[in-house]
Every structure is written in structure tokens, then in C-alpha cells.
Design an enzyme around this catalytic site. Structure first.
Site, PDB file in Angstrom:
ATOM      1  N   ASP A 216     -17.682 -49.350 -12.163  1.00 60.76           N
ATOM      2  CA  ASP A 216     -17.319 -48.806 -13.475  1.00 60.76           C
ATOM      3  C   ASP A 216     -16.656 -49.904 -14.319  1.00 60.76           C
ATOM      4  O   ASP A 216     -15.760 -50.605 -13.834  1.00 60.76           O
ATOM      5  CB  ASP A 216     -16.349 -47.635 -13.255  1.00 60.76           C
ATOM      6  CG  ASP A 216     -16.195 -46.757 -14.478  1.00 60.76           C
ATOM      7  OD1 ASP A 216     -17.072 -46.807 -15.362  1.00 60.76           O
ATOM      8  OD2 ASP A 216     -15.206 -45.995 -14.534  1.00 60.76           O
ATOM      9  N   HIS A 217     -17.093 -50.059 -15.549  1.00 60.52           N
ATOM     10  CA  HIS A 217     -16.473 -51.009 -16.494  1.00 60.52           C
ATOM     11  C   HIS A 217     -16.384 -52.451 -16.000  1.00 60.52           C
ATOM     12  O   HIS A 217     -15.334 -53.100 -16.157  1.00 60.52           O
ATOM     13  CB  HIS A 217     -15.072 -50.538 -16.898  1.00 60.52           C
ATOM     14  CG  HIS A 217     -15.077 -49.303 -17.751  1.00 60.52           C
ATOM     15  ND1 HIS A 217     -15.482 -49.318 -19.061  1.00 60.52           N
ATOM     16  CD2 HIS A 217     -14.755 -48.016 -17.458  1.00 60.52           C
ATOM     17  CE1 HIS A 217     -15.399 -48.092 -19.557  1.00 60.52           C
ATOM     18  NE2 HIS A 217     -14.975 -47.278 -18.604  1.00 60.52           N
TER      19      HIS A 217
ATOM     20  N   HIS B 117     -10.306 -42.614 -22.745  1.00 57.94           N
ATOM     21  CA  HIS B 117      -9.857 -42.516 -21.359  1.00 57.94           C
ATOM     22  C   HIS B 117      -8.412 -42.024 -21.285  1.00 57.94           C
ATOM     23  O   HIS B 117      -7.588 -42.417 -22.100  1.00 57.94           O
ATOM     24  CB  HIS B 117      -9.931 -43.877 -20.669  1.00 57.94           C
ATOM     25  CG  HIS B 117     -11.320 -44.427 -20.557  1.00 57.94           C
ATOM     26  ND1 HIS B 117     -11.805 -45.389 -21.410  1.00 57.94           N
ATOM     27  CD2 HIS B 117     -12.324 -44.147 -19.693  1.00 57.94           C
ATOM     28  CE1 HIS B 117     -13.055 -45.686 -21.074  1.00 57.94           C
ATOM     29  NE2 HIS B 117     -13.400 -44.946 -20.031  1.00 57.94           N
ATOM     30  N   GLY B 118      -8.134 -41.187 -20.299  1.00 58.25           N
ATOM     31  CA  GLY B 118      -6.759 -40.715 -20.086  1.00 58.25           C
ATOM     32  C   GLY B 118      -6.602 -39.257 -20.485  1.00 58.25           C
ATOM     33  O   GLY B 118      -7.589 -38.568 -20.732  1.00 58.25           O
TER      34      GLY B 118
ATOM     35  N   HIS C 188     -17.898 -41.026 -21.179  1.00 54.54           N
ATOM     36  CA  HIS C 188     -16.673 -41.453 -20.489  1.00 54.54           C
ATOM     37  C   HIS C 188     -15.519 -40.566 -20.953  1.00 54.54           C
ATOM     38  O   HIS C 188     -15.641 -39.827 -21.931  1.00 54.54           O
ATOM     39  CB  HIS C 188     -16.369 -42.914 -20.833  1.00 54.54           C
ATOM     40  CG  HIS C 188     -17.206 -43.899 -20.088  1.00 54.54           C
ATOM     41  ND1 HIS C 188     -16.690 -44.841 -19.257  1.00 54.54           N
ATOM     42  CD2 HIS C 188     -18.556 -44.067 -20.041  1.00 54.54           C
ATOM     43  CE1 HIS C 188     -17.650 -45.568 -18.727  1.00 54.54           C
ATOM     44  NE2 HIS C 188     -18.809 -45.123 -19.197  1.00 54.54           N
ATOM     45  N   GLY C 189     -14.397 -40.684 -20.242  1.00 56.22           N
ATOM     46  CA  GLY C 189     -13.202 -39.935 -20.657  1.00 56.22           C
ATOM     47  C   GLY C 189     -13.355 -38.448 -20.443  1.00 56.22           C
ATOM     48  O   GLY C 189     -12.898 -37.639 -21.254  1.00 56.22           O
TER      49      GLY C 189
ATOM     50  N   SER D  30     -11.924 -36.338 -18.534  1.00 55.78           N
ATOM     51  CA  SER D  30     -10.731 -35.504 -18.286  1.00 55.78           C
ATOM     52  C   SER D  30     -10.225 -34.910 -19.592  1.00 55.78           C
ATOM     53  O   SER D  30      -9.827 -35.656 -20.492  1.00 55.78           O
ATOM     54  CB  SER D  30      -9.613 -36.345 -17.665  1.00 55.78           C
ATOM     55  OG  SER D  30     -10.047 -36.925 -16.465  1.00 55.78           O
TER      56      SER D  30
ATOM     57  N   VAL E  20     -15.331 -38.877 -14.696  1.00 55.03           N
ATOM     58  CA  VAL E  20     -14.039 -38.197 -14.561  1.00 55.03           C
ATOM     59  C   VAL E  20     -13.144 -38.987 -13.620  1.00 55.03           C
ATOM     60  O   VAL E  20     -13.518 -39.245 -12.472  1.00 55.03           O
ATOM     61  CB  VAL E  20     -14.218 -36.764 -13.994  1.00 55.03           C
ATOM     62  CG1 VAL E  20     -12.885 -36.031 -14.032  1.00 55.03           C
ATOM     63  CG2 VAL E  20     -15.276 -35.991 -14.751  1.00 55.03           C
TER      64      VAL E  20
ATOM     65  N   THR F 215      -9.028 -39.464 -14.509  1.00 62.00           N
ATOM     66  CA  THR F 215      -7.605 -39.080 -14.618  1.00 62.00           C
ATOM     67  C   THR F 215      -7.324 -37.730 -13.957  1.00 62.00           C
ATOM     68  O   THR F 215      -6.390 -37.607 -13.150  1.00 62.00           O
ATOM     69  CB  THR F 215      -7.192 -39.028 -16.110  1.00 62.00           C
ATOM     70  OG1 THR F 215      -7.449 -40.313 -16.680  1.00 62.00           O
ATOM     71  CG2 THR F 215      -5.718 -38.702 -16.260  1.00 62.00           C
TER      72      THR F 215
HETATM   73  P1  13P Z   1     -10.849 -40.198 -17.632  1.00 56.31           P
HETATM   74  O1  13P Z   1      -9.846 -40.936 -16.811  1.00 56.31           O
HETATM   75  O2  13P Z   1     -10.350 -39.877 -18.999  1.00 56.31           O
HETATM   76  O3  13P Z   1     -11.382 -38.998 -16.920  1.00 56.31           O
HETATM   77  O4  13P Z   1     -12.075 -41.186 -17.889  1.00 56.31           O
HETATM   78  C1  13P Z   1     -12.794 -41.656 -16.783  1.00 56.31           C
HETATM   79  C2  13P Z   1     -13.793 -42.663 -17.188  1.00 56.31           C
HETATM   80  O5  13P Z   1     -14.403 -42.558 -18.222  1.00 56.31           O
HETATM   81  C3  13P Z   1     -14.033 -43.758 -16.259  1.00 56.31           C
HETATM   82  O6  13P Z   1     -14.863 -44.720 -16.778  1.00 56.31           O
END
Ligand code: 13P
Length: 280
Positions: free
Chosen positions: A81-82, A174-175, A203-204, A206, A226, A228
């Protein structure tokens, strides 16, 4: 069974659903995610941040993810990831990753294209495919968001890089969001159309409202990240267990509840993605 990024995304495209992609950090989160996928007969992605792929940690964690994926009764892709550069992406291939994300979203457009293309070309040699990112998906704490992904630019990016999937900026971050984000569903549909049906990644995951995720999947999101909330499911359970006077001391026994908590959490995301029963 361990499958590559293309194989798992093809399942999502054929079945019109989304692959849940869980960030894992240790054996326990890995176990919880795989148990959820197995119980619901769903394909899933186990993904790892680059800092966990360094010599110090990757030496332990990567073999654990590969073993879990191989043993799983459902298709599992092991994804970086990333990944910020060729250092991390190449190292992850060596650790056995079957999917790679190259995140060049903070670079100027042409540089993002050139770097992503190079990684796509390298990964091809080992039958691994790449997720790119266009429009920088930041943290919820960032003061301002980048410009949302532009469909016309996404078209050029996909054509020039040859990515298998594209992470898009459409109101996500994210977060833990302070208030529920507003996801630009029309933009997702427009990007999907402009890129000739390329698999799109949200992404993001959560804290994005369930309804928005369902709408996003309808118009072309094929991978939901997912992290966080998965961490919270694990840590909240650890905290609850540790305060019990009769808690287990042997760590394997102590961890049973947190693993179960991660499993329960991941099952809700599998269902939300419509991935249940889709394992082939
Ligand atoms: P969250 O931590 O907001 O769930 O995002 C996860 C993510 O996009 C990992 O690349």
C-alpha cells in the site's frame, strides 16, 4: 490461495462488486481479516504499508501474510500500500507481494506518470500488477485537500502508465473523519467512463457512510481500503481484555478476543462490498 492483483480485480469486475482491502500490521490482524473472508467466502486483499516492509519488520510480517494467503480457502492478494518509490516496490516483490501500489500522487503529473510506468514495467516481469494514484489522498487532519481527480487526466494517466487500478481523490481522506465525508459519486462515474472501465480504488474507507460506499461500488469502485477502523477494532478489544481481572497471561490466549474483534469488523466490510459468496 494466493492470487495476483489482476486475478482478484477480475473477479470484482465480472461480479460487479468490490474487493475489501484490509491493512494488516501483525499476525493477529492478518488472522482476523482472513477468518472474516473465509467465513463469508469472499476474496480479499491483505495490504501492508511500506514502513512495515522494511528489513526490520518485513522479514517477519511478509512471510506471515504470504503463508496466510496461501493457506486461505479463498483468493487473497498480498498488496503493497502506498509504495513511494522503486526501492519499496522492488523490495516488496522480493518479499512476495502479488500486488503493488505506487503512489506518485504528490509528484507533478508527468513525473507521476513516468515513475508509475517504470514500476508497471518492472512488475510485469513477475506477473504482478500495479495500482496508481492520481489526486493526492491526504490525511483527515490536512488543512486543505488537493484538487479532486480530473477524469480527462485520469484517462491520460491510465493510458500512459498501464496501471491495473487507479486510486482516486473524490472527497475521501485517511484517518477518522471529524464529520462524515461527502463522496463525489458522479465524479467516480465520470472517471470510470473516461478510463474505459478501469478498476477504481477508494482509500480512506474508515468512516465513509455505508450508503456512499454502496453508491461508489455501483459506479466503479472495485477496491475499498480500510485501516484506521480495523486498528480500533483490535486495540479496543485489547484494552477491554487487559482490564479484566481474570485476563489471560499467555499471549496466544489473550489474543483470541482481539482476533475475533478484527474478524467481526472485517465481516461488516466484506458484506458492505458485496464480496460475500464471491470467492472462486
Ligand atoms: P483509513 O485508515 O482511513 O481506513 O484508510 C486506509 C487506506 O486508505 C489505506 O491506504
Amino acid at each position: 490461495m494466493l492470487v495476483n492483483f489482476k486475478q482478484i480485480l477480475d473477479m470484482a469486475e465480472e461480479g460487479n462488486f468490490c474487493i475489501p482491502a484490509f491493512n494488516v500490521y501483525n499476525i493477529e490482524t492478518c488472522m482476523g481479516a482472513v477468518k472474516a473472508a473465509e467465513e463469508l467466502k469472499a476474496p480479499c486483499i491483505l495490504q501492508v504499508y511500506p514502513r512495515l516492509m522494511k528489513e526490520e519488520l518485513g522479514y517477519y510480517l511478509a512471510p506471515c501474510v504470504v503463508a496466510a494467503a496461501r493457506k486461505a480457502s479463498v483468493p487473497v492478494c498480498f498488496h503493497l500500500d502506498h509504495g513511494p518509490s522503486e526501492l519499496e516496490t522492488t523490495r516488496s516483490l522480493r518479499w512476495g507481494a502479488t500486488g503493488i501500489m505506487l503512489d506518485g500522487s504528490a509528484l507533478p503529473f508527468e513525473e507521476n506518470i513516468a515513475l508509475t510506468r517504470r514500476v508497471v514495467d518492472t512488475c510485469k516481469y513477475v506477473d504482478v500488477q500495479v495500482e496508481g494514484e492520481l489526486g493526492h489522498i491526504g490525511m483527515v487532519s490536512d488543512d486543505s485537500m488537493d484538487e479532486f481527480t480530473v477524469p480527462e487526466e485520469a484517462k491520460i494517466f491510465v493510458e500512459k502508465t498501464g496501471v491495473q487500478a487507479l486510486a482516486v481523490l473524490v472527497g475521501n481522506a485517511h484517518g477518522r473523519y471529524k464529520k462524515p465525508p461527502k463522496i463525489d459519486i458522479q465524479r467516480i462515474a465520470d472517471i470510470r467512463k473516461a478510463t474505459n472501465g478501469t478498476s477504481l480504488v477508494l482509500h480512506g474507507g474508515s468512516g465513509i457512510p455505508d450508503e456512499a460506499i454502496k453508491e461508489a461500488v455501483k459506479v466503479g469502485i472495485r477496491k475499498l481500503n480500510v485501516s484506521t477502523d480495523l486498528c480500533y477494532s483490535f486495540l479496543d478489544s485489547v484494552q477491554e481484555e487487559i482490564n479484566k481481572p481474570d485476563r489471560f497471561i499467555a499471549i496466544d490466549n489473550f489474543m483470541k478476543k482481539p482476533i475475533e474483534a478484527v474478524k467481526e469488523f472485517c465481516m461488516t466490510k466484506v458484506l458492505l462490498c458485496g464480496a460475500d459468496g464471491k470467492a472462486k
